[in-house]
Scaffold this motif. Structure first.
Motif, PDB file in Angstrom:
ATOM      1  N   THR A   8       0.824  -1.211   0.000  1.00 45.05           N
ATOM      2  CA  THR A   8       0.000   0.000   0.000  1.00 45.05           C
ATOM      3  C   THR A   8       0.853   1.254   0.000  1.00 45.05           C
ATOM      4  N   ASP A   9       0.288   2.259  -0.611  1.00 46.85           N
ATOM      5  CA  ASP A   9       0.917   3.581  -0.612  1.00 46.85           C
ATOM      6  C   ASP A   9      -0.219   4.584  -0.473  1.00 46.85           C
ATOM      7  N   ILE A  14      -4.877   9.506  -1.844  1.00 47.75           N
ATOM      8  CA  ILE A  14      -5.121   8.346  -2.727  1.00 47.75           C
ATOM      9  C   ILE A  14      -4.382   7.118  -2.199  1.00 47.75           C
ATOM     10  N   THR A  16      -3.036   3.604  -3.023  1.00 39.86           N
ATOM     11  CA  THR A  16      -2.702   2.719  -4.144  1.00 39.86           C
ATOM     12  C   THR A  16      -2.373   1.342  -3.582  1.00 39.86           C
ATOM     13  N   THR A  18      -1.130  -2.422  -4.501  1.00 37.74           N
ATOM     14  CA  THR A  18      -0.480  -3.236  -5.536  1.00 37.74           C
ATOM     15  C   THR A  18      -0.529  -4.700  -5.114  1.00 37.74           C
ATOM     16  N   VAL A  54      -6.735   3.170  -5.871  1.00 33.66           N
ATOM     17  CA  VAL A  54      -6.281   2.598  -7.143  1.00 33.66           C
ATOM     18  C   VAL A  54      -5.815   1.179  -6.855  1.00 33.66           C
ATOM     19  N   THR A  56      -3.754  -2.015  -8.605  1.00 34.61           N
ATOM     20  CA  THR A  56      -2.948  -2.428  -9.739  1.00 34.61           C
ATOM     21  C   THR A  56      -2.208  -3.717  -9.405  1.00 34.61           C
ATOM     22  N   ALA A 104      -6.167   0.015 -12.279  1.00 29.67           N
ATOM     23  CA  ALA A 104      -5.117   0.410 -13.223  1.00 29.67           C
ATOM     24  C   ALA A 104      -4.564  -0.889 -13.797  1.00 29.67           C
ATOM     25  N   VAL A 190      -1.556   3.934 -13.569  1.00 30.45           N
ATOM     26  CA  VAL A 190      -1.767   4.417 -12.195  1.00 30.45           C
ATOM     27  C   VAL A 190      -1.868   5.941 -12.189  1.00 30.45           C
ATOM     28  N   LYS A 194      -4.973   8.103 -10.832  1.00 24.84           N
ATOM     29  CA  LYS A 194      -4.804   9.120  -9.773  1.00 24.84           C
ATOM     30  C   LYS A 194      -5.338  10.472 -10.230  1.00 24.84           C
TER      31      LYS A 194
END
Ligand code: CAA
Length: 260
Positions: A8-9, A14, A16, A18, A54, A56, A104, A190, A194
């Motif tokens: 995670t980020d 936001i 994200t 992955t 997001v 991905t 994404a 991505v 965003k």
């Protein structure tokens, strides 16, 4: 819960996510599904200042190549149905999330991966993305909502074709039939997702949540969804953000929404 597979980020509102099982083309094993459930049930709703999510896949080859086929060998009718229902329940959490969730799609989105992308509110495809429901090649059908959401998104004829042939389609074809919102150069999925979330983040959060609820209701509640729309419209009329939005319009200035 510690995330082992989901990276995670969280930046600028936001989140994200992955999915990181690159060696297995990010296939959704049991642990990944447990983590996805926790993510959308507990972790993401608890993030202060979240504007959207997001999703991905790690690496440049796959978004998600499906449910983990290697876990299928030990299943029987009962546990197989339970596995599919668990996947459906998790995807409903994503579909009904009150903030925009955008896939994404950076490569293969097959089976449960295509279904994951379809459970998101929008899809951005890189040029090399490939979509398909290849379960018939395994003697199966889609189990995480693919017969339903693909039909919702692209209509019965194309859904029949994709679900029955198991064919993969390229990003441009996915765009042509309405499966994805945008096709972008490889590696820019991505960033595009965003950009869209940032734009939505400037709108009134309660209105965004109600819009998602009403659009989803079209598929689950039929004509009663119109009632949901006028009721939600009425509820929003009484919010501080609505007064702020109208005042900003009249005063010819940007609105400053607070989610109240
Ligand atoms: N489950 C488990 N492992 C998978 C996987 C999956 N869905 N997809 C790929 N992998 C693994 C492969 O087994 C391989 O691992 P090993 O190196 O240990 O053998 C690794 O990922 C790389 O895959 P390939 O060597 O096959 O890569 P490729 O470039 O030759 O082919 C591909 C890529 C066309 C995507 C191919 O991997 C493929 O067809 N994958 C399966 C796609 C599929 O059938 N998905 C549907 C699953 S069922 C489902 O999702 C049901 C549902 O609705 C919930």
């Amino acid at each position: 819960m510690n995330f082992e597979i989901l990276k995670t980020d969280f930046e600028d509102g936001i989140l994200t996510i992955t999915i990181s099982r690159e060696k297995a083309l990010n296939a959704l094993n049991r642990q990944t599904m447990l983590e996805l459930r926790h993510m959308f049930e507990t972790y993401a709703p608890g993030l202060e200042g979240l504007n959207g999510v997001v999703i991905t896949g790690a690496g440049s080859k796959a978004f998600v190549a499906g449910a983990d086929i290697k876990e299928f060998t030990s299943l029987d009718a009962e546990t197989g149905a339970a596995l599919a229902k668990r996947g459906q329940d998790i995807y409903f959490l994503i579909e009904n999330f009150s903030k925009p969730v955008i896939a994404a799609v950076n490569g293969f989105a097959l089976g449960g991966g295509c279904e994951l992308a379809m459970a998101c509110h929008m899809r951005i495809a890189g040029e090399k993305a490939r979509f398909g429901q290849p379960e018939v090649n395994l003697g199966l059908i889609a189990g995480y909502g693919g017969t339903q959401r693909l039909t919702q998104l692209v209509g019965k004829a194309k859904s029949m074709e994709l679900n029955l042939t198991g064919d993969m389609i390229k990003a441009e074809e996915a765009y042509r039939i309405g499966l994805v919102n945008h096709v972008v150069p490889q590696g820019e999925e991505v960033a595009k997702a965003k950009e869209i979330i940032s734009k939505i983040g400037k709108k009134a959060p309660l209105a965004i949540a109600k819009a998602i609820e009403c659009i989803n209701a079209h598929f689950n509640e039929g004509k009663a969804a119109y009632q949901k729309e006028y009721q939600n419209f009425g509820a929003l009329i009484e919010t501080e953000d609505m007064r702020e939005g109208v005042a900003a319009f009249v005063e010819k200035r940007p609105a400053n929404f607070k989610g109240k």
